[in-house]
Design a protein around this motif. Structure first.
Motif, PDB file in Angstrom:
ATOM      1  N   VAL A  13       0.677  -1.050  -0.100  1.00 21.40           N
ATOM      2  CA  VAL A  13       0.026  -0.162   0.149  1.00 21.40           C
ATOM      3  C   VAL A  13       0.771   1.168   0.154  1.00 21.40           C
ATOM      4  O   VAL A  13       0.584   2.075  -0.757  1.00 21.40           O
ATOM      5  N   CYS A  14       2.037   1.142   0.898  1.00 22.69           N
ATOM      6  CA  CYS A  14       2.961   2.277   0.690  1.00 22.69           C
ATOM      7  C   CYS A  14       3.762   2.722  -0.575  1.00 22.69           C
ATOM      8  O   CYS A  14       3.835   3.802  -1.008  1.00 22.69           O
ATOM      9  N   ALA A  15       4.083   1.556  -1.251  1.00 23.76           N
ATOM     10  CA  ALA A  15       4.761   1.538  -2.550  1.00 23.76           C
ATOM     11  C   ALA A  15       3.586   2.119  -3.650  1.00 23.76           C
ATOM     12  O   ALA A  15       3.979   2.897  -4.289  1.00 23.76           O
ATOM     13  N   PHE A  16       2.493   1.665  -3.549  1.00 25.29           N
ATOM     14  CA  PHE A  16       1.501   2.188  -4.462  1.00 25.29           C
ATOM     15  C   PHE A  16       1.127   3.704  -4.331  1.00 25.29           C
ATOM     16  O   PHE A  16       0.997   4.409  -5.174  1.00 25.29           O
ATOM     17  N   GLY A  17       1.033   4.177  -2.870  1.00 27.30           N
ATOM     18  CA  GLY A  17       0.850   5.319  -2.667  1.00 27.30           C
ATOM     19  C   GLY A  17       1.917   6.165  -3.085  1.00 27.30           C
ATOM     20  O   GLY A  17       1.720   7.414  -3.661  1.00 27.30           O
ATOM     21  N   THR A  18       3.187   5.707  -2.891  1.00 29.90           N
ATOM     22  CA  THR A  18       4.220   6.561  -3.552  1.00 29.90           C
ATOM     23  C   THR A  18       4.387   6.524  -5.046  1.00 29.90           C
ATOM     24  O   THR A  18       4.604   7.714  -5.495  1.00 29.90           O
ATOM     25  N   PHE A  19       3.946   5.500  -5.616  1.00 27.43           N
ATOM     26  CA  PHE A  19       3.918   5.601  -7.091  1.00 27.43           C
ATOM     27  C   PHE A  19       2.823   6.471  -7.584  1.00 27.43           C
ATOM     28  O   PHE A  19       3.193   7.154  -8.479  1.00 27.43           O
ATOM     29  N   LEU A  20       1.788   6.633  -6.992  1.00 31.78           N
ATOM     30  CA  LEU A  20       0.766   7.670  -7.186  1.00 31.78           C
ATOM     31  C   LEU A  20       1.072   9.192  -7.242  1.00 31.78           C
ATOM     32  O   LEU A  20       0.714  10.058  -7.762  1.00 31.78           O
ATOM     33  N   VAL A  21       1.874   9.298  -5.982  1.00 34.75           N
ATOM     34  CA  VAL A  21       2.460  10.607  -5.767  1.00 34.75           C
ATOM     35  C   VAL A  21       3.401  11.188  -6.717  1.00 34.75           C
ATOM     36  O   VAL A  21       3.201  12.431  -6.908  1.00 34.75           O
ATOM     37  N   LEU A  22       3.832  10.132  -7.353  1.00 40.15           N
ATOM     38  CA  LEU A  22       5.044  10.477  -8.484  1.00 40.15           C
ATOM     39  C   LEU A  22       4.363  10.784  -9.922  1.00 40.15           C
ATOM     40  O   LEU A  22       4.848  10.963 -10.751  1.00 40.15           O
ATOM     41  N   ARG A  23       3.050  10.617 -10.026  1.00 41.97           N
ATOM     42  CA  ARG A  23       2.196  10.873 -11.255  1.00 41.97           C
ATOM     43  C   ARG A  23       2.202  12.430 -11.573  1.00 41.97           C
ATOM     44  O   ARG A  23       2.307  13.047 -10.742  1.00 41.97           O
ATOM     45  N   ARG A  24       1.792  12.561 -12.935  1.00 39.53           N
ATOM     46  CA  ARG A  24       1.545  14.030 -13.230  1.00 39.53           C
ATOM     47  C   ARG A  24      -0.102  14.567 -12.975  1.00 39.53           C
ATOM     48  O   ARG A  24      -0.146  15.687 -13.227  1.00 39.53           O
ATOM     49  N   ASP A  25      -1.095  13.559 -12.884  1.00 38.24           N
ATOM     50  CA  ASP A  25      -2.030  13.856 -12.693  1.00 38.24           C
ATOM     51  C   ASP A  25      -2.368  14.366 -11.166  1.00 38.24           C
ATOM     52  O   ASP A  25      -2.071  13.679 -10.170  1.00 38.24           O
ATOM     53  N   THR A  34      -3.350  10.169   0.304  1.00 39.94           N
ATOM     54  CA  THR A  34      -4.249   9.616   1.014  1.00 39.94           C
ATOM     55  C   THR A  34      -3.616   8.010   1.530  1.00 39.94           C
ATOM     56  O   THR A  34      -3.851   7.675   2.647  1.00 39.94           O
ATOM     57  N   LEU A  35      -3.389   7.433   0.263  1.00 42.11           N
ATOM     58  CA  LEU A  35      -2.799   5.966   0.695  1.00 42.11           C
ATOM     59  C   LEU A  35      -1.759   6.098   1.615  1.00 42.11           C
ATOM     60  O   LEU A  35      -1.497   5.012   2.509  1.00 42.11           O
ATOM     61  N   LEU A  36      -0.846   6.942   1.556  1.00 41.81           N
ATOM     62  CA  LEU A  36       0.446   6.818   2.416  1.00 41.81           C
ATOM     63  C   LEU A  36      -0.242   7.051   3.685  1.00 41.81           C
ATOM     64  O   LEU A  36       0.526   6.545   4.787  1.00 41.81           O
ATOM     65  N   SER A  37      -0.913   8.020   3.993  1.00 38.97           N
ATOM     66  CA  SER A  37      -1.157   8.451   5.244  1.00 38.97           C
ATOM     67  C   SER A  37      -2.179   7.216   5.907  1.00 38.97           C
ATOM     68  O   SER A  37      -2.002   6.929   7.183  1.00 38.97           O
ATOM     69  N   GLN A  38      -2.932   6.380   5.095  1.00 37.52           N
ATOM     70  CA  GLN A  38      -3.651   5.383   5.752  1.00 37.52           C
ATOM     71  C   GLN A  38      -2.607   4.298   5.919  1.00 37.52           C
ATOM     72  O   GLN A  38      -2.824   3.453   6.895  1.00 37.52           O
ATOM     73  N   SER A  39      -1.587   3.814   5.086  1.00 41.11           N
ATOM     74  CA  SER A  39      -0.802   2.959   5.489  1.00 41.11           C
ATOM     75  C   SER A  39      -0.031   3.299   6.901  1.00 41.11           C
ATOM     76  O   SER A  39       0.331   2.374   7.498  1.00 41.11           O
ATOM     77  N   ALA A  40       0.286   4.542   6.866  1.00 38.25           N
ATOM     78  CA  ALA A  40       0.923   5.011   8.487  1.00 38.25           C
ATOM     79  C   ALA A  40       0.089   4.681   9.426  1.00 38.25           C
ATOM     80  O   ALA A  40       0.484   4.146  10.702  1.00 38.25           O
ATOM     81  N   PHE A  86      -9.615  12.268   6.311  1.00 41.05           N
ATOM     82  CA  PHE A  86     -10.678  12.722   5.436  1.00 41.05           C
ATOM     83  C   PHE A  86     -11.119  14.020   5.090  1.00 41.05           C
ATOM     84  O   PHE A  86     -11.308  14.396   4.091  1.00 41.05           O
ATOM     85  N   GLY A  87     -11.181  14.722   5.969  1.00 44.72           N
ATOM     86  CA  GLY A  87     -11.115  16.258   5.812  1.00 44.72           C
ATOM     87  C   GLY A  87     -10.132  16.826   5.052  1.00 44.72           C
ATOM     88  O   GLY A  87     -10.475  17.762   4.016  1.00 44.72           O
ATOM     89  N   THR A  88      -8.874  16.642   5.136  1.00 39.71           N
ATOM     90  CA  THR A  88      -7.808  17.198   4.148  1.00 39.71           C
ATOM     91  C   THR A  88      -8.194  16.605   2.794  1.00 39.71           C
ATOM     92  O   THR A  88      -7.754  17.432   1.848  1.00 39.71           O
ATOM     93  N   THR A  89      -8.357  15.227   2.676  1.00 41.56           N
ATOM     94  CA  THR A  89      -8.558  14.715   1.454  1.00 41.56           C
ATOM     95  C   THR A  89      -9.889  15.297   0.798  1.00 41.56           C
ATOM     96  O   THR A  89      -9.622  15.686  -0.776  1.00 41.56           O
ATOM     97  N   ALA A  90     -10.957  15.646   1.202  1.00 43.07           N
ATOM     98  CA  ALA A  90     -12.050  16.177   0.689  1.00 43.07           C
ATOM     99  C   ALA A  90     -11.499  17.664   0.385  1.00 43.07           C
ATOM    100  O   ALA A  90     -11.974  18.302  -0.919  1.00 43.07           O
ATOM    101  N   PHE A  91     -10.633  18.265   1.159  1.00 37.68           N
ATOM    102  CA  PHE A  91     -10.443  19.723   0.779  1.00 37.68           C
ATOM    103  C   PHE A  91      -9.642  19.755  -0.273  1.00 37.68           C
ATOM    104  O   PHE A  91      -9.559  20.550  -1.215  1.00 37.68           O
TER     105      PHE A  91
END
Length: 115
Positions: A13-25, A34-40, A86-91
């Motif tokens: 989950v942490c690796a997939f979160g890191t992969f998503l953070v490095l995307r251009r979208d 969000t995935l990184l914080s939930q894995s933590a 959750f609030g931060t992700t929605a914002f």
């Protein structure tokens, strides 16, 4: 054996979160954070040792035992972190929508060229 499976799942989950953070979208970046914080959060719960007994029953109550007690502080802190996350992700998603409305794109390379 359970610890190994849990470590592999959290690592994935942490690796997939890191992969998503490095995307251009920009939306994928938000979901990656969000995935990184939930894995933590899941890691903190596992380190809080959820296999013990309830503190109220283990300390001098009717269940009275010298058994292993689960620390409720970790669970309370992670519950708070989940709500704040959750609030931060929605914002962040609302801000992403506003960026899309303003610039017509959520591609980070294109947004860098607009400034």
């Amino acid at each position: 054996m359970t610890e190994v499976i849990l470590a592999l799942a959290l690592g994935t989950v942490c690796a997939f979160g890191t992969f998503l953070v490095l995307r251009r979208d920009l939306v994928r970046v938000v979901w990656g954070i969000t995935l990184l914080s939930q894995s933590a959060n899941a890691y903190l719960i596992t380190m809080g040792d959820i296999g013990g007994t309830v503190p109220v029953l283990a300390h001098g109550g009717h269940g009275g035992g010298a058994g292993h007690v689960t620390d409720p502080l970790v669970q309370a802190l992670v519950l708070t972190a989940i709500v704040i996350g959750f609030g931060t992700t929605a914002f962040a998603l609302v801000l992403t929508y506003r960026v899309y409305e303003e610039h017509g794109s959520i591609d980070l390379d294109e947004l860098g060229d607009h400034s």
